[in-house]
Structure formats: structure tokens, C-alpha cells
Design an enzyme around this catalytic site. Structure first.
Site, PDB file in Angstrom:
ATOM      1  N   ASP A 137       0.809  -1.217   0.000  1.00  0.00           N
ATOM      2  CA  ASP A 137       0.000   0.000   0.000  1.00  0.00           C
ATOM      3  C   ASP A 137       0.845   1.271   0.000  1.00  0.00           C
ATOM      4  O   ASP A 137       0.329   2.372   0.194  1.00  0.00           O
ATOM      5  CB  ASP A 137      -1.004   0.003   1.162  1.00  0.00           C
ATOM      6  CG  ASP A 137      -0.345  -0.045   2.526  1.00  0.00           C
ATOM      7  OD1 ASP A 137       0.896  -0.060   2.598  1.00  0.00           O
ATOM      8  OD2 ASP A 137      -1.078  -0.076   3.536  1.00  0.00           O
ATOM      9  N   ASP A 221       6.730 -12.431   0.752  1.00  0.00           N
ATOM     10  CA  ASP A 221       7.220 -12.363  -0.625  1.00  0.00           C
ATOM     11  C   ASP A 221       8.367 -13.348  -0.850  1.00  0.00           C
ATOM     12  O   ASP A 221       8.462 -13.964  -1.922  1.00  0.00           O
ATOM     13  CB  ASP A 221       7.627 -10.933  -1.007  1.00  0.00           C
ATOM     14  CG  ASP A 221       8.601 -10.285  -0.042  1.00  0.00           C
ATOM     15  OD1 ASP A 221       8.927 -10.884   1.009  1.00  0.00           O
ATOM     16  OD2 ASP A 221       9.038  -9.152  -0.327  1.00  0.00           O
TER      17      ASP A 221
END
Length: 311
Positions: A137, A221
């Protein structure tokens, strides 16, 4: 047909990270568009329809692929509603508000009422998507460029697209053995084709992703890279137009901005790492510390709140 899922993530271990891995049943050889859950036959010319069996899947995708075929899921947190989310709502969200749903760990009726944004605590989404893209974000997502880039890849093949933050494979231990693999940093964005996402389910569904994270003791990730590159043997496709705060963002030239898929910002330990908007900045650095407002006005000067005179 629904083509793309975009997620924006702010926590280390996203709660809905695996929702895309439940995909199943998409028929890639039919000529139908999915609109609000209803299958509608494509409009094709007579000659095309007569030779429908000879049209390739990629050809159909090029005919039908557009912003209305994208579901954008933005994952955030209540602590960022007043900061990061407000910038997104003022900028790129306005280019795709009808396609966007926000997922958060807190309800925010006030924000929903004032912005008109859809904000949900939990939702597993739609199963008719061809791509899953995962962003942070603190990213600015150039939706038009994202569509163009992904239209060049076949979602029926295994694709792991993004940009690494390291110049070498990362190493860790897994079940007492040393393993190494490449991973795309979540800070720049990651796109995974449906074909690959389905194959990841063994490592990801029903809480197994959390277990995978704990097994290698690395963030989400990195865990995606472990599953995709090390366990499944799929290589990372590196895209230089995916950008994170780990790069020197000032090095991106003004004439390169429109061709970028993602851009970012950071202000760690007093160091401001943002785009150098030079003489095209619509706002001062104090008004626009992320530079996302100026970036949005540069890409979309017709926006009503963009100053006509640059400052």
C-alpha cells in the site's frame, strides 16, 4: 472473461493471500465474457464466428481485455486508513473505483460514507480471474500500463513476474537443509498467472502458506519465491518497470514515468526516497510528501483537483 486480480498488501503475512489459489474450472477455449457473474457470449464478426475454432486464446484475450475485466483488491490495515489509504483514494483509485474493493482488518463506515469506497474485512473474491497481482500500500499502480504488460503473457502458462531486491538468490534452511531461490520483492509488485497459482495450492491452501513462512523463517514475498522458484522450479521473469522503495526513485526520469507499472515512496530515518518530479510537480513536497498527488496529476492532468499552474 475476468482476467486479473490485483492485491495491495501492508502486513507481513496477508490474510487473504491465498484466495486466488482456489481458482478452478475456467475454460480457456470458450468465447464468453463474465459480467457480474453471468456468462455472456462474445460479439464476433460473421467471418470470425464461422472460424471460431481457429481463433487462439490470446487473440480472444486481445479482443476483450480491458479495465472492466480487472478486479482490484486493495489490502490495507486500519492504522493506514488515514494516511496511505487516503492518498490512494485521492489518486489512482479514481481511475478504477468500480473495479476496486478494499480489504482491511478494521471496519471504517466513516471512510466508506465519505469516499464511496467498498471496504470489507474478509472476502474470498471471484474465481474467474487469469492473473493475481500483489502490491504494497505504498505503491502507485498504473492500471493502464499493468493491463498492457500482462496482455503480453499467456496466463495459461506458468509466469512469476516482478523485480528482485537482491542481485543474488536468497539462502535459508528448510527441514534442516540449505536452500536458495530468487524472489520478487512485494515492495515492487508481484504478478502470478492462474496456471502457476493453481500449482502453488499444495504449498499454500488451508493454512499451509503460514506453515511455509514459518518453515523458512522469511516474509511472505520470500515465501512465494521459495514455493515458486525452489519447489516448483519456475523462474522469475524480471520486469524493470516494477519499482519499489528499495531503489533510488529519483533516478526515474520524467519521460519514463508513464511506462512504469508501479512506483513507490519511503521516508526512513529522515531520508526521503521519492520521485523527482522536477518542474512538473503539481504540489510542493510539504503538500505531497509521497509525490503520488503530483504523479497522478502528471499522468492525468484533467483531474479537477490538479492545479493548472505547476508549483
Amino acid at each position: 472473461m475476468k482476467c486479473l486480480l490485483v492485491m495491495v498488501v501492508s502486513h507481513k503475512l496477508p490474510r487473504i493471500l491465498l484466495m486466488i489459489l482456489a481458482w478452478s474450472g475456467l475454460t480457456t477455449t470458450t468465447f464468453y465474457l463474465w459480467r457480474n457473474g453471468v456468462s455472456v457470449q462474445c460479439e464476433l464478426g460473421k467471418n470470425e464466428y464461422a472460424n471460431i475454432d481457429r481463433l487462439t486464446t490470446s487473440a480472444v484475450r486481445n479482443i476483450t481485455f480491458g479495465l472492466d475485466d480487472i478486479f482490484i483488491s486493495v489490502k490495507t490495515s486500519g492504522k493506514f486508513h488515514a494516511s496511505r489509504l487516503q492518498v490512494i483514494l485521492k489518486t489512482w483509485w479514481n481511475n478504477c473505483r468500480n473495479q476496486t474493493t478494499f480489504f482491511s482488518d478494521e471496519d471504517d463506515s466513516n471512510l466508506m460514507n465519505t469516499s464511496g469506497a467498498r471496504i470489507l474485512n474478509t472476502n474470498c473474491g471471484n474465481s474467474h480471474f487469469r492473473w493475481w497481482c500483489h502490491f504494497d500500500d505504498d505503491n502507485y499502480v498504473n492500471a493502464k500500463r499493468l493491463v498492457k504488460v500482462l496482455s503480453g503473457y499467456d496466463s495459461n502458462k506458468d509466469h512469476y513476474i516482478g523485480r528482485p531486491s537482491l542481485s543474488y538468490p536468497i539462502s535459508t534452511t528448510y527441514i534442516g537443509r540449505m536452500v536458495s531461490f530468487w524472489f520478487a520483492t512485494g515492495g515492487a509488485g508481484i504478478c502470478i498467472s492462474k496456471s502457476l497459482a493453481v500449482k502453488m495450492s499444495k504449498w499454500s491452501r488451508n493454512g499451509r502458506f503460514r506453515h511455509s513462512c514459518n518453515s523458512i523463517k522469511l516474509p511472505d514475498d520470500c515465501t512465494l519465491g521459495f514455493i515458486i522458484n525452489n519447489r516448483l522450479g519456475v523462474n522469475l521473469t524480471v520486469r524493470e518497470d516494477f519499482n519499489s522503495h528499495l531503489q533510488s526513485l529519483k533516478r526515474i526520469r520524467i519521460d519514463e514515468i508513464a511506462s512504469q507499472v508501479t512506483l513507490s515512496h519511503s521516508a526512513d530515518q529522515g531520508y526521503l526516497n521519492v520521485l523527482n518530479m522536477q518542474n512538473v510537480a503539481a504540489f510542493s513536497i510539504s503538500q505531497d510528501p509521497t509525490r503520488f498527488l503530483s504523479l497522478h496529476c502528471h499522468l492525468h492532468p484533467e483531474i479537477h483537483w490538479c492545479p493548472s499552474k505547476r508549483t
